[in-house]
Motif scaffolding. Structure first.
Motif, PDB file in Angstrom:
ATOM      1  N   ALA A  42      36.236  26.844   1.424  1.00  0.00           N
ATOM      2  CA  ALA A  42      36.923  25.848   0.597  1.00  0.00           C
ATOM      3  C   ALA A  42      36.591  26.018  -0.881  1.00  0.00           C
ATOM      4  N   SER A  43      36.476  27.245  -1.340  1.00  0.00           N
ATOM      5  CA  SER A  43      36.222  27.522  -2.748  1.00  0.00           C
ATOM      6  C   SER A  43      37.455  28.179  -3.366  1.00  0.00           C
ATOM      7  N   GLN A  44      37.462  28.284  -4.683  1.00  0.00           N
ATOM      8  CA  GLN A  44      38.559  28.968  -5.351  1.00  0.00           C
ATOM      9  C   GLN A  44      38.604  30.444  -4.935  1.00  0.00           C
ATOM     10  N   THR A  45      37.423  31.019  -4.709  1.00  0.00           N
ATOM     11  CA  THR A  45      37.336  32.390  -4.225  1.00  0.00           C
ATOM     12  C   THR A  45      38.020  32.524  -2.868  1.00  0.00           C
ATOM     13  N   ALA A  46      37.799  31.522  -2.001  1.00  0.00           N
ATOM     14  CA  ALA A  46      38.413  31.536  -0.671  1.00  0.00           C
ATOM     15  C   ALA A  46      39.928  31.436  -0.772  1.00  0.00           C
ATOM     16  N   PHE A  47      40.419  30.619  -1.704  1.00  0.00           N
ATOM     17  CA  PHE A  47      41.872  30.504  -1.857  1.00  0.00           C
ATOM     18  C   PHE A  47      42.472  31.837  -2.271  1.00  0.00           C
ATOM     19  N   ARG A  48      41.835  32.524  -3.194  1.00  0.00           N
ATOM     20  CA  ARG A  48      42.352  33.835  -3.628  1.00  0.00           C
ATOM     21  C   ARG A  48      42.353  34.829  -2.472  1.00  0.00           C
ATOM     22  N   ALA A  49      41.325  34.745  -1.626  1.00  0.00           N
ATOM     23  CA  ALA A  49      41.258  35.634  -0.459  1.00  0.00           C
ATOM     24  C   ALA A  49      42.395  35.326   0.522  1.00  0.00           C
ATOM     25  N   LEU A  50      42.719  34.044   0.706  1.00  0.00           N
ATOM     26  CA  LEU A  50      43.831  33.664   1.579  1.00  0.00           C
ATOM     27  C   LEU A  50      45.158  34.177   1.024  1.00  0.00           C
ATOM     28  N   LEU A  51      45.348  34.024  -0.284  1.00  0.00           N
ATOM     29  CA  LEU A  51      46.574  34.519  -0.901  1.00  0.00           C
ATOM     30  C   LEU A  51      46.704  36.028  -0.714  1.00  0.00           C
ATOM     31  N   GLU A  52      45.589  36.714  -0.866  1.00  0.00           N
ATOM     32  CA  GLU A  52      45.600  38.175  -0.678  1.00  0.00           C
ATOM     33  C   GLU A  52      45.989  38.535   0.757  1.00  0.00           C
ATOM     34  N   GLN A  53      45.531  37.754   1.726  1.00  0.00           N
ATOM     35  CA  GLN A  53      45.890  38.010   3.124  1.00  0.00           C
ATOM     36  C   GLN A  53      47.383  37.805   3.355  1.00  0.00           C
ATOM     37  N   TRP A  54      47.945  36.768   2.752  1.00  0.00           N
ATOM     38  CA  TRP A  54      49.383  36.529   2.893  1.00  0.00           C
ATOM     39  C   TRP A  54      50.184  37.667   2.263  1.00  0.00           C
ATOM     40  N   ARG A  55      49.733  38.142   1.139  1.00  0.00           N
ATOM     41  CA  ARG A  55      50.416  39.268   0.479  1.00  0.00           C
ATOM     42  C   ARG A  55      50.302  40.538   1.310  1.00  0.00           C
ATOM     43  N   LYS A  56      49.132  40.756   1.883  1.00  0.00           N
ATOM     44  CA  LYS A  56      48.905  41.959   2.697  1.00  0.00           C
ATOM     45  C   LYS A  56      49.815  41.969   3.915  1.00  0.00           C
ATOM     46  N   ARG A  57      49.957  40.814   4.573  1.00  0.00           N
ATOM     47  CA  ARG A  57      50.833  40.737   5.743  1.00  0.00           C
ATOM     48  C   ARG A  57      52.283  41.048   5.365  1.00  0.00           C
ATOM     49  N   ARG A  58      52.660  40.606   4.180  1.00  0.00           N
ATOM     50  CA  ARG A  58      54.029  40.887   3.718  1.00  0.00           C
ATOM     51  C   ARG A  58      54.206  42.386   3.487  1.00  0.00           C
ATOM     52  N   ARG A  59      53.226  42.998   2.860  1.00  0.00           N
ATOM     53  CA  ARG A  59      53.323  44.446   2.584  1.00  0.00           C
ATOM     54  C   ARG A  59      53.346  45.242   3.891  1.00  0.00           C
ATOM     55  N   GLN A  60      52.585  44.784   4.879  1.00  0.00           N
ATOM     56  CA  GLN A  60      52.542  45.486   6.161  1.00  0.00           C
ATOM     57  C   GLN A  60      53.898  45.451   6.875  1.00  0.00           C
ATOM     58  N   LYS A  61      54.725  44.475   6.541  1.00  0.00           N
ATOM     59  CA  LYS A  61      56.067  44.389   7.111  1.00  0.00           C
ATOM     60  C   LYS A  61      57.064  45.231   6.333  1.00  0.00           C
ATOM     61  N   GLY A  62      56.556  45.953   5.321  1.00  0.00           N
ATOM     62  CA  GLY A  62      57.422  46.816   4.515  1.00  0.00           C
ATOM     63  C   GLY A  62      58.165  46.094   3.417  1.00  0.00           C
ATOM     64  N   LYS A  63      57.762  44.873   3.103  1.00  0.00           N
ATOM     65  CA  LYS A  63      58.435  44.102   2.054  1.00  0.00           C
ATOM     66  C   LYS A  63      57.691  44.241   0.727  1.00  0.00           C
ATOM     67  N   ASP A  64      58.419  44.063  -0.367  1.00  0.00           N
ATOM     68  CA  ASP A  64      57.819  44.146  -1.702  1.00  0.00           C
ATOM     69  C   ASP A  64      56.893  42.959  -1.935  1.00  0.00           C
ATOM     70  N   ASP A  65      55.824  43.210  -2.662  1.00  0.00           N
ATOM     71  CA  ASP A  65      54.898  42.144  -3.039  1.00  0.00           C
ATOM     72  C   ASP A  65      55.374  41.551  -4.364  1.00  0.00           C
ATOM     73  N   PRO A  66      55.760  40.269  -4.386  1.00  0.00           N
ATOM     74  CA  PRO A  66      56.277  39.671  -5.629  1.00  0.00           C
ATOM     75  C   PRO A  66      55.243  39.611  -6.757  1.00  0.00           C
ATOM     76  N   PHE A  67      53.965  39.773  -6.427  1.00  0.00           N
ATOM     77  CA  PHE A  67      52.929  39.752  -7.463  1.00  0.00           C
ATOM     78  C   PHE A  67      52.533  41.159  -7.912  1.00  0.00           C
ATOM     79  N   GLY A  68      53.212  42.156  -7.373  1.00  0.00           N
ATOM     80  CA  GLY A  68      52.969  43.525  -7.808  1.00  0.00           C
ATOM     81  C   GLY A  68      51.629  44.072  -7.352  1.00  0.00           C
ATOM     82  N   ASP A  69      51.036  44.871  -8.238  1.00  0.00           N
ATOM     83  CA  ASP A  69      49.773  45.543  -7.898  1.00  0.00           C
ATOM     84  C   ASP A  69      48.534  44.758  -8.326  1.00  0.00           C
ATOM     85  N   VAL A  70      48.730  43.619  -8.958  1.00  0.00           N
ATOM     86  CA  VAL A  70      47.594  42.832  -9.446  1.00  0.00           C
ATOM     87  C   VAL A  70      46.894  42.161  -8.274  1.00  0.00           C
TER      88      VAL A  70
END
Length: 392
Positions: A42-70
């Motif tokens: 439940a920290s800000q670090t944890a939230f960023r890690a969750l967002l990264e997981q959501w982005r990773k799952r999207r990339r694994q489906k072959g979809k573009d990441d709306p946040f790019g390479d950052v």
């Protein structure tokens, strides 16, 4: 000046737990569950890690990441808020909504976990502080967590800081200043050292406007995002002393009666001698070393303020931020704070209205009893002396 009967441990101890009108029941609790420390989810670090997981799952489906390479940890709060606030639906907003919902569930779980602790079991209100709630993303996550808790039939309401988030960790120090200094000066210096930012400022007590210090205000502030510069421990202290000297010079220029006092709030468990027992893993360098004493190190760099020796006091950052809410928590008896930043800070409190008056009354009674005993002893000595003279 404060009465001489005020017990010294209420005036100037590091990590003080017993204050004139409130007791700190507990802080910096490290609660474990099957996955490790509960607060890590439940920290800000944890939230960023969750967002990264959501982005990773999207990339694994072959979809573009709306946040790019950052990387998610490098996305600014403003950038995330802009994506979330767009009127038109977007893939980036969908990712954020998913991360927010998952984080809210984790935060609700953590709150329930804390409420099972002995020092939290009577808590009637929880205040949320830290850097995360100052963003729209953070605020939405906290609102969702509050709704989840209501659905779970958790009857403890969640509130936001009355002050600006950046100011709460500074303003809280007015409740920890030695009473004689508070009475004789208009302002203090306060510092809040976090895992990402270092904040310091001049806090005016404004006691004439409100004796309960509810009108205390940061009138000048400085902020350094030290995580970007990755300084050493010594480098951070050097920069801190420079920032404080600028604030001291400002007070001299504006003829502000500045107390010779610096309050430093930082993560971790603070011993009463001013050393840090644990919890500083997000700070640069080793702050828990047996050879390092933060108050002494800063006192060497700023030996005097206004010609008087500098008093430096250290306390936990969540405790201090929570104390900024003390004047606004008088309608409850037990309350707590969670600070969501690089890590998760926590503290719980019990209000003790009239405690200072009782302590002063007891101290005066004890002094009066001692004086009476001394007077009786003096009379007995004089009577004995008179009797010896009579025998001669």
């Amino acid at each position: 000046m404060a009465p001489k009967t005020v017990p010294p441990h209420l005036a100037d101890a590091h990590g003080a737990r017993e204050l004139p009108s409130v007791i700190v029941d507990g802080y910096s609790l490290q609660l474990r569950d099957k996955d490790g420390f509960a607060g890590d989810a439940a920290s800000q670090t944890a939230f960023r890690a969750l967002l990264e997981q959501w982005r990773k799952r999207r990339r694994q489906k072959g979809k573009d990441d709306p946040f790019g390479d950052v990387a998610s940890r490098d996305l600014s709060k403003k950038e995330l808020d802009r994506v979330l606030s767009r009127k038109k639906a977007s893939e980036g907003a969908d990712l954020l909504e998913g991360a927010i919902e998952e984080f809210a569930e984790e935060l609700a779980h953590v709150v329930r976990r804390f409420l099972r602790e002995p020092s939290w079991d009577k808590v009637q209100r929880i205040v949320i502080g830290g850097g995360f709630p100052e963003s729209d993303v953070g605020e939405r996550a906290i609102l969702q967590a509050a709704m989840i808790l209501q659905h779970m039939k958790v009857r403890v309401p969640i509130a936001r800081l009355a002050h600006e988030v950046d100011d709460g960790g500074l303003i809280g120090w007015v409740h920890l200043v030695p009473p004689d200094m508070l009475a004789a000066h208009d302002a203090i210096l306060a510092v809040d050292i976090g895992g990402t930012n270092l904040r310091c400022g001049i806090v005016k007590t404004r006691r004439k406007k409100a004796e309960d210090l509810s009108q205390a205000k940061v009138i000048q502030r400085m902020k350094w995002r030290h995580a970007d510069d990755k300084p050493s421990r010594r480098g951070l202290l050097d920069r801190l002393s420079e920032m404080l000297q600028e604030l001291i010079d400002y007070c001299a220029q504006k003829e502000i009666r500045l107390a010779p006092f610096v309050g430093i709030a930082c993560p971790g468990r603070i011993r009463d001698d001013g050393s840090i027992a644990r919890g500083t893993q997000n700070l640069p360098g080793d702050w828990e070393s047996d050879t390092f004493h933060l108050p002494s190190e800063l006192s060497k760099k700023l030996p005097t303020i206004g010609g008087a020796p500098t008093t430096v006091r250290l306390h936990n950052d969540a405790v201090v931020q929570g104390l900024s809410e003390l004047p606004f928590m008088q309608d409850v008896h037990h309350w707590a704070v969670l600070t969501i930043g690089t890590g998760l800070g926590n503290a719980s409190y019990t209000n003790t209205p009239g405690r200072m008056e009782r302590l002063e009354k007891e101290a005066r009674a004890e002094l009066a009893a001692r004086a009476k005993k001394a007077e009786q002893a003096e009379k007995a000595a004089q009577a004995a002396k008179a009797a010896r003279h009579a025998k001669r």
